[in-house]
Design a protein around this motif. Structure first.
Motif, mmCIF file in Angstrom:
data_model
loop_
_atom_site.group_PDB
_atom_site.id
_atom_site.type_symbol
_atom_site.label_atom_id
_atom_site.label_comp_id
_atom_site.label_asym_id
_atom_site.label_seq_id
_atom_site.Cartn_x
_atom_site.Cartn_y
_atom_site.Cartn_z
ATOM 1 N N GLN A 55 111.460 100.337 95.036
ATOM 2 C CA GLN A 55 111.476 100.905 96.688
ATOM 3 C C GLN A 55 110.675 102.371 96.519
ATOM 4 O O GLN A 55 109.997 102.434 97.451
ATOM 5 C CB GLN A 55 112.720 101.195 97.170
ATOM 6 C CG GLN A 55 112.877 101.594 98.675
ATOM 7 C CD GLN A 55 114.336 101.522 99.061
ATOM 8 O OE1 GLN A 55 115.345 101.782 98.314
ATOM 9 N NE2 GLN A 55 114.521 101.332 100.416
ATOM 10 N N LEU A 58 106.835 101.568 96.229
ATOM 11 C CA LEU A 58 106.490 101.010 97.449
ATOM 12 C C LEU A 58 106.177 102.135 98.503
ATOM 13 O O LEU A 58 105.238 102.144 99.049
ATOM 14 C CB LEU A 58 107.231 99.791 98.079
ATOM 15 C CG LEU A 58 107.167 98.650 97.007
ATOM 16 C CD1 LEU A 58 108.325 97.416 97.614
ATOM 17 C CD2 LEU A 58 105.884 97.904 97.166
ATOM 18 N N ILE A 59 107.264 103.074 98.806
ATOM 19 C CA ILE A 59 107.023 104.025 99.796
ATOM 20 C C ILE A 59 105.800 104.937 99.516
ATOM 21 O O ILE A 59 105.063 105.285 100.347
ATOM 22 C CB ILE A 59 108.247 104.780 99.775
ATOM 23 C CG1 ILE A 59 109.351 103.809 100.498
ATOM 24 C CG2 ILE A 59 107.971 105.988 100.819
ATOM 25 C CD1 ILE A 59 110.901 104.310 100.462
ATOM 26 N N ALA A 61 103.329 104.242 97.805
ATOM 27 C CA ALA A 61 102.016 103.424 97.625
ATOM 28 C C ALA A 61 101.662 103.334 99.499
ATOM 29 O O ALA A 61 100.575 103.420 99.743
ATOM 30 C CB ALA A 61 101.951 101.947 97.327
ATOM 31 N N CYS A 62 102.655 103.329 100.128
ATOM 32 C CA CYS A 62 102.510 103.082 101.685
ATOM 33 C C CYS A 62 101.910 104.307 102.379
ATOM 34 O O CYS A 62 100.962 104.426 103.069
ATOM 35 C CB CYS A 62 103.727 102.553 102.325
ATOM 36 S SG CYS A 62 103.633 102.339 104.125
ATOM 37 N N LEU A 63 102.450 105.530 101.807
ATOM 38 C CA LEU A 63 102.310 106.655 102.208
ATOM 39 C C LEU A 63 100.522 107.158 101.810
ATOM 40 O O LEU A 63 99.850 107.561 102.620
ATOM 41 C CB LEU A 63 103.086 107.836 101.780
ATOM 42 C CG LEU A 63 104.376 107.829 102.180
ATOM 43 C CD1 LEU A 63 105.113 108.733 101.604
ATOM 44 C CD2 LEU A 63 104.438 108.069 103.832
ATOM 45 N N GLU A 64 100.523 106.697 100.667
ATOM 46 C CA GLU A 64 99.020 106.977 99.963
ATOM 47 C C GLU A 64 98.022 106.040 101.200
ATOM 48 O O GLU A 64 96.766 106.345 101.155
ATOM 49 C CB GLU A 64 98.786 106.651 98.604
ATOM 50 C CG GLU A 64 99.451 107.485 97.755
ATOM 51 C CD GLU A 64 99.215 107.009 96.397
ATOM 52 O OE1 GLU A 64 98.021 106.520 95.976
ATOM 53 O OE2 GLU A 64 100.235 107.307 95.389
ATOM 54 N N LEU A 65 98.480 104.597 101.228
ATOM 55 C CA LEU A 65 97.555 103.840 101.994
ATOM 56 C C LEU A 65 97.255 104.469 103.576
ATOM 57 O O LEU A 65 96.230 104.264 104.114
ATOM 58 C CB LEU A 65 98.105 102.546 102.050
ATOM 59 C CG LEU A 65 97.989 101.544 100.772
ATOM 60 C CD1 LEU A 65 98.709 100.348 100.839
ATOM 61 C CD2 LEU A 65 96.528 101.419 100.622
ATOM 62 N N GLN A 66 98.390 104.811 103.998
ATOM 63 C CA GLN A 66 98.431 105.496 105.451
ATOM 64 C C GLN A 66 97.351 106.824 105.423
ATOM 65 O O GLN A 66 96.539 106.977 106.176
ATOM 66 C CB GLN A 66 99.574 106.199 106.061
ATOM 67 C CG GLN A 66 100.503 104.734 106.131
ATOM 68 C CD GLN A 66 102.136 105.400 106.903
ATOM 69 O OE1 GLN A 66 102.404 106.447 106.507
ATOM 70 N NE2 GLN A 66 102.787 104.461 107.548
ATOM 71 N N GLU A 67 97.592 107.303 104.493
ATOM 72 C CA GLU A 67 96.661 108.727 104.211
ATOM 73 C C GLU A 67 95.182 108.351 103.985
ATOM 74 O O GLU A 67 94.300 108.884 104.681
ATOM 75 C CB GLU A 67 96.991 109.584 103.040
ATOM 76 C CG GLU A 67 96.552 110.695 102.759
ATOM 77 C CD GLU A 67 96.919 111.705 101.890
ATOM 78 O OE1 GLU A 67 96.028 112.138 100.902
ATOM 79 O OE2 GLU A 67 98.268 111.704 101.292
#
Length: 71
Positions: A55, A58-59, A61-67
């Motif tokens: 978890q 994944l969080i 990775a999600c933050l990096e993708l948003q950035e």
């Protein structure tokens, strides 16, 4: 000692052996239950640890993708 006396003595020894064996079996069953419970607790802990790590990954990775999407 008469034959009946010998048989009674033998029967008493056999009953003592049965009682000892029964007690040993009960102890073995109790220890087996404790081991199973400990194993279940360990599995739950490992499962929770893995879940938390996945978890968190994944969080991150999600933050990096948003950035990256914002740039």
């Amino acid at each position: 000692m008469s034959s009946i006396g010998k048989l009674m003595k033998q029967a008493t020894r056999m009953q003592q052996q049965i009682d000892q064996t029964t007690a040993a079996l009960a102890l073995a069953r109790e220890q087996q239950e404790q081991l199973v419970n400990a194993d279940e607790r360990l599995r739950a802990q490992v499962s929770q640890l893995l879940h938390d790590r996945v978890q968190a990954g994944l969080i991150a990775a999600c933050l990096e993708l948003q950035e990256l999407a914002e740039t």
